[in-house]
Design a protein around this motif. Sequence first.
Motif, PDB file in Angstrom:
ATOM      1  N   ASP A  12      46.404  37.519  39.106  1.00 55.84           N
ATOM      2  CA  ASP A  12      45.690  38.806  39.187  1.00 55.84           C
ATOM      3  C   ASP A  12      44.279  38.778  38.594  1.00 55.84           C
ATOM      4  O   ASP A  12      43.866  39.701  37.885  1.00 55.84           O
ATOM      5  CB  ASP A  12      46.498  39.916  38.474  1.00 55.84           C
ATOM      6  N   SER A  14      40.788  39.680  38.903  1.00 58.58           N
ATOM      7  CA  SER A  14      40.144  40.674  39.770  1.00 58.58           C
ATOM      8  C   SER A  14      38.656  40.395  39.899  1.00 58.58           C
ATOM      9  O   SER A  14      38.078  39.634  39.118  1.00 58.58           O
ATOM     10  CB  SER A  14      40.353  42.080  39.197  1.00 58.58           C
ATOM     11  N   ARG A  59      48.722  33.988  41.317  1.00 54.46           N
ATOM     12  CA  ARG A  59      48.904  34.904  42.458  1.00 54.46           C
ATOM     13  C   ARG A  59      47.751  35.874  42.577  1.00 54.46           C
ATOM     14  O   ARG A  59      47.183  36.305  41.590  1.00 54.46           O
ATOM     15  CB  ARG A  59      50.179  35.731  42.229  1.00 54.46           C
ATOM     16  N   ASN A  60      47.442  36.261  43.807  1.00 55.34           N
ATOM     17  CA  ASN A  60      46.550  37.389  44.116  1.00 55.34           C
ATOM     18  C   ASN A  60      45.160  37.219  43.506  1.00 55.34           C
ATOM     19  O   ASN A  60      44.606  38.165  42.946  1.00 55.34           O
ATOM     20  CB  ASN A  60      47.203  38.696  43.613  1.00 55.34           C
ATOM     21  N   LEU A  63      41.638  39.979  43.565  1.00 57.50           N
ATOM     22  CA  LEU A  63      41.975  41.343  43.991  1.00 57.50           C
ATOM     23  C   LEU A  63      40.883  42.317  43.539  1.00 57.50           C
ATOM     24  O   LEU A  63      40.128  42.028  42.615  1.00 57.50           O
ATOM     25  CB  LEU A  63      43.332  41.787  43.441  1.00 57.50           C
ATOM     26  N   GLY A  64      40.838  43.441  44.223  1.00 58.83           N
ATOM     27  CA  GLY A  64      39.894  44.474  43.822  1.00 58.83           C
ATOM     28  C   GLY A  64      38.824  44.709  44.851  1.00 58.83           C
ATOM     29  O   GLY A  64      39.109  44.829  46.031  1.00 58.83           O
ATOM     30  N   SER A  86      47.946  32.508  45.882  1.00 59.01           N
ATOM     31  CA  SER A  86      47.618  33.457  46.954  1.00 59.01           C
ATOM     32  C   SER A  86      46.313  34.154  46.601  1.00 59.01           C
ATOM     33  O   SER A  86      45.917  34.192  45.436  1.00 59.01           O
ATOM     34  CB  SER A  86      48.738  34.489  47.140  1.00 59.01           C
ATOM     35  N   PHE A  87      45.667  34.665  47.638  1.00 60.81           N
ATOM     36  CA  PHE A  87      44.381  35.339  47.468  1.00 60.81           C
ATOM     37  C   PHE A  87      44.470  36.767  47.976  1.00 60.81           C
ATOM     38  O   PHE A  87      45.182  37.036  48.946  1.00 60.81           O
ATOM     39  CB  PHE A  87      43.297  34.633  48.290  1.00 60.81           C
ATOM     40  N   ALA A  88      43.688  37.653  47.348  1.00 58.95           N
ATOM     41  CA  ALA A  88      43.509  38.983  47.922  1.00 58.95           C
ATOM     42  C   ALA A  88      42.680  38.808  49.195  1.00 58.95           C
ATOM     43  O   ALA A  88      41.806  37.940  49.282  1.00 58.95           O
ATOM     44  CB  ALA A  88      42.804  39.901  46.940  1.00 58.95           C
ATOM     45  N   ARG A  89      42.967  39.650  50.168  1.00 54.57           N
ATOM     46  CA  ARG A  89      42.420  39.488  51.518  1.00 54.57           C
ATOM     47  C   ARG A  89      40.899  39.469  51.577  1.00 54.57           C
ATOM     48  O   ARG A  89      40.296  38.597  52.199  1.00 54.57           O
ATOM     49  CB  ARG A  89      42.960  40.656  52.362  1.00 54.57           C
ATOM     50  N   ILE A  90      40.260  40.453  50.953  1.00 59.20           N
ATOM     51  CA  ILE A  90      38.806  40.562  51.110  1.00 59.20           C
ATOM     52  C   ILE A  90      38.116  39.385  50.424  1.00 59.20           C
ATOM     53  O   ILE A  90      37.176  38.809  50.950  1.00 59.20           O
ATOM     54  CB  ILE A  90      38.266  41.907  50.567  1.00 59.20           C
ATOM     55  N   PHE A  92      39.245  36.393  49.998  1.00 60.44           N
ATOM     56  CA  PHE A  92      39.462  35.173  50.781  1.00 60.44           C
ATOM     57  C   PHE A  92      38.456  35.095  51.918  1.00 60.44           C
ATOM     58  O   PHE A  92      37.796  34.076  52.134  1.00 60.44           O
ATOM     59  CB  PHE A  92      40.894  35.169  51.329  1.00 60.44           C
TER      60      PHE A  92
ATOM     61  N   SER B 120      35.862  48.180  49.214  1.00 57.52           N
ATOM     62  CA  SER B 120      37.289  47.918  49.445  1.00 57.52           C
ATOM     63  C   SER B 120      38.074  49.173  49.821  1.00 57.52           C
ATOM     64  O   SER B 120      39.072  49.079  50.528  1.00 57.52           O
ATOM     65  CB  SER B 120      37.913  47.248  48.227  1.00 57.52           C
ATOM     66  N   GLY B 134      37.961  47.394  54.425  1.00 62.37           N
ATOM     67  CA  GLY B 134      36.872  46.915  53.595  1.00 62.37           C
ATOM     68  C   GLY B 134      36.620  45.440  53.830  1.00 62.37           C
ATOM     69  O   GLY B 134      37.552  44.661  54.063  1.00 62.37           O
ATOM     70  N   ASP B 185      50.368  42.982  45.100  1.00 61.44           N
ATOM     71  CA  ASP B 185      50.143  42.127  46.269  1.00 61.44           C
ATOM     72  C   ASP B 185      51.290  42.288  47.258  1.00 61.44           C
ATOM     73  O   ASP B 185      51.506  41.448  48.122  1.00 61.44           O
ATOM     74  CB  ASP B 185      49.964  40.659  45.857  1.00 61.44           C
ATOM     75  N   THR B 188      49.932  42.399  50.944  1.00 60.37           N
ATOM     76  CA  THR B 188      48.721  41.614  51.211  1.00 60.37           C
ATOM     77  C   THR B 188      48.646  41.221  52.688  1.00 60.37           C
ATOM     78  O   THR B 188      49.614  40.714  53.242  1.00 60.37           O
ATOM     79  CB  THR B 188      48.698  40.367  50.307  1.00 60.37           C
ATOM     80  N   TYR B 189      47.486  41.472  53.277  1.00 59.86           N
ATOM     81  CA  TYR B 189      47.175  41.186  54.692  1.00 59.86           C
ATOM     82  C   TYR B 189      47.894  42.099  55.682  1.00 59.86           C
ATOM     83  O   TYR B 189      47.734  41.953  56.887  1.00 59.86           O
ATOM     84  CB  TYR B 189      47.474  39.721  55.065  1.00 59.86           C
ATOM     85  N   GLU B 216      45.203  48.695  47.097  1.00 58.58           N
ATOM     86  CA  GLU B 216      45.748  48.359  45.769  1.00 58.58           C
ATOM     87  C   GLU B 216      47.111  47.666  45.872  1.00 58.58           C
ATOM     88  O   GLU B 216      47.623  47.162  44.879  1.00 58.58           O
ATOM     89  CB  GLU B 216      45.839  49.601  44.879  1.00 58.58           C
ATOM     90  N   GLY B 218      47.186  45.396  48.257  1.00 57.75           N
ATOM     91  CA  GLY B 218      46.700  44.217  48.968  1.00 57.75           C
ATOM     92  C   GLY B 218      46.531  44.416  50.464  1.00 57.75           C
ATOM     93  O   GLY B 218      46.133  43.490  51.177  1.00 57.75           O
ATOM     94  N   ARG B 382      41.981  52.316  40.491  1.00 57.61           N
ATOM     95  CA  ARG B 382      42.283  51.024  39.858  1.00 57.61           C
ATOM     96  C   ARG B 382      41.932  51.024  38.376  1.00 57.61           C
ATOM     97  O   ARG B 382      41.070  51.779  37.935  1.00 57.61           O
ATOM     98  CB  ARG B 382      41.657  49.850  40.617  1.00 57.61           C
ATOM     99  N   PHE B 384      41.708  47.936  36.394  1.00 60.27           N
ATOM    100  CA  PHE B 384      41.563  46.548  35.959  1.00 60.27           C
ATOM    101  C   PHE B 384      40.817  46.474  34.638  1.00 60.27           C
ATOM    102  O   PHE B 384      39.991  47.329  34.329  1.00 60.27           O
ATOM    103  CB  PHE B 384      40.797  45.742  37.000  1.00 60.27           C
TER     104      PHE B 384
END
Lengths: 164, 420
Positions: A12, A14, A59-60, A63-64, A86-90, A92, B120, B134, B185, B188-189, B216, B218, B382, B384
């Motif tokens: 995580d 971010s 993991r992830n 993110l953010g 693993s990666f957060a989508r944006i 990656f 995002s 995003g 996550d 995710t995707y 949030e 993923g 969020r 974080f």
Amino acid sequence: MLTGKAWLFGDDISTDHIAPGRLFHLRSNLPELAKHVLEDARPEFAGQMEKGDFVVGGRNFGLGSSREHAPTIIKLAGVSAVVAKSFARIFFRNAINVGLPAIICDTDRIKEGDRLEVDLEKGVLRNVTQGYEESFPPLPPVMTAILNEGGLVPYVQKHGDLAV
Amino acid sequence: MGQTLVEKILSAHAGRPLRAGDMAVCEVDVCLTQDGTGPLAVRQIEKLGIEKVKNPERTVLFLDHAAPSPRRELSNDHMLLRQFAARTGCRLSDVGDGVCHQVIMEKYLNPGELLIGADSHTCTGGAIGAFATGMGSTDVAVGIALGKTWLRVPETFKFVIEGELQPGVYSKDIILHIIGMIGADGATYKAMEFCGGTIEKMSVPERMVLANMAVEAGAKCGLIASDEQTRKFLAAAGRGDKYRPLAADADAVYERVYEIDAAAVTPTVSFPHTVDNTRSIEDADCRDVKIDQVFIGTCTNGRIEDLRIAAGILKGKKVHPGTRLLVTPASRQVYGQALAEGLLAIFNDAGAAINTPGCGACVGVHQGILGDGERCLATQNRNFQGRMGNVNGFIYLGSPATAAATALAGRLADPREYLG
Ligand code: SF4
């Protein structure tokens, strides 16, 4: 072949760890922002990492927010690649767009400071210190094409269009 | 075989039938950037050598994250964006106009359309049956320049929500509950599609909270069918002609289906430093958590409906002396409505600080940075570490009702005990 040593970051991580909002005003000054890369996760990283080193996450990773400044300054700092489970989508997608390899593989066995070698074409990560190999899945063809051109801008400059 | 909502919308924009897993180049209807991501997007468009952007009337550059600018460097970024808008005809949403995701819904996005945004939480747009996602500055720069983007069609997780919410429980609590359940996550995707009786009764502004927070978990997008509620929302926004119903086919294929009993959801709070670190307000951990700052606002919960709920709890009362309350309406329109309805007077009399419409304290640039060791309960999406400008701060997330109750109590509080 990419080579360097591993810096461990855990789960995580971010975009606020990588390029925090308090440094928002440096976004148009990327070399300056890069001096603070990942500062809120490991304050010593930016000052002590060497060119070619790897950022190793769990993991992830990433993110953010959509801030592309995050992968951009990791690349600008001289990191070879980010390796994570693993990666957060944006993140990656941004990493590939700015020409920073983002590698998905098991990172549990990697220890701080391990010497790593990555062959992007073969899809192999070698842990030289511990003497084992992991293979990782290839990117979808469109992303391979973008990464091979050095990012999305050079890709569009060359092809003038998008294709999948 | 039927299609999910996301498959339908993306098929229409690719000009061929698509299924989850397909890759496609899709036409883009609307693009947005904000002041943190826009300058880089502008530089990338310049690098591409593009002078005429594809669709300037539907490209919107927002100045919302650091607005009004607290620093010279950011003022210069604002200038760059204003100049680009003037030169290309792109729309500019200037300081004080509000948060991108709120304004894009008030004025620009319609059901069935495709929006990409360099932020995002662009996924908020899914609340009216649009595909909204995003991306980074470079992807959006290419979208602005060429009017298209490449996408992988996501598989969909369906969330079927049935039952009546208890008084004092809102869509924010539902989405925090879901993210607590599936993890940060957990999708995710994927696309998250929200449906069921509870959703059918929900107004678009409440639905926006669900779509907003899909990222949030993923997810690539959060989607809700365009229906009667959508028609009402568009009519009130003066875009009634843009309404069209849009829903998934009954035999669409979902990767997973989750069922949620809305009546069982309690006010929910995310604890530092991850959104999925949730607790019911009834949990023992929520007792005696002293809160230094309460922040009501953002693209998640800074709408007029949210301000009405908070004002209902705060009316005639004073914020606890050990706590400060910040209120930031999400847009100029929300600010105007809150002014006309007397809500700003209620906040002011309660001792709140009212800020310019925009992102406010959310992203840690200005207007509410935390001190070392301070705790904040915010209505944002969020929490974080470092999010609100200080890596030594602690952020809790909750609904506007939980925020208002907490501001009165000076510690985490159950809004159900404060309902008039
Ligand atoms: S309000 Fe917060 S989450 Fe929403 S766009 Fe602004 S900074 Fe991002």
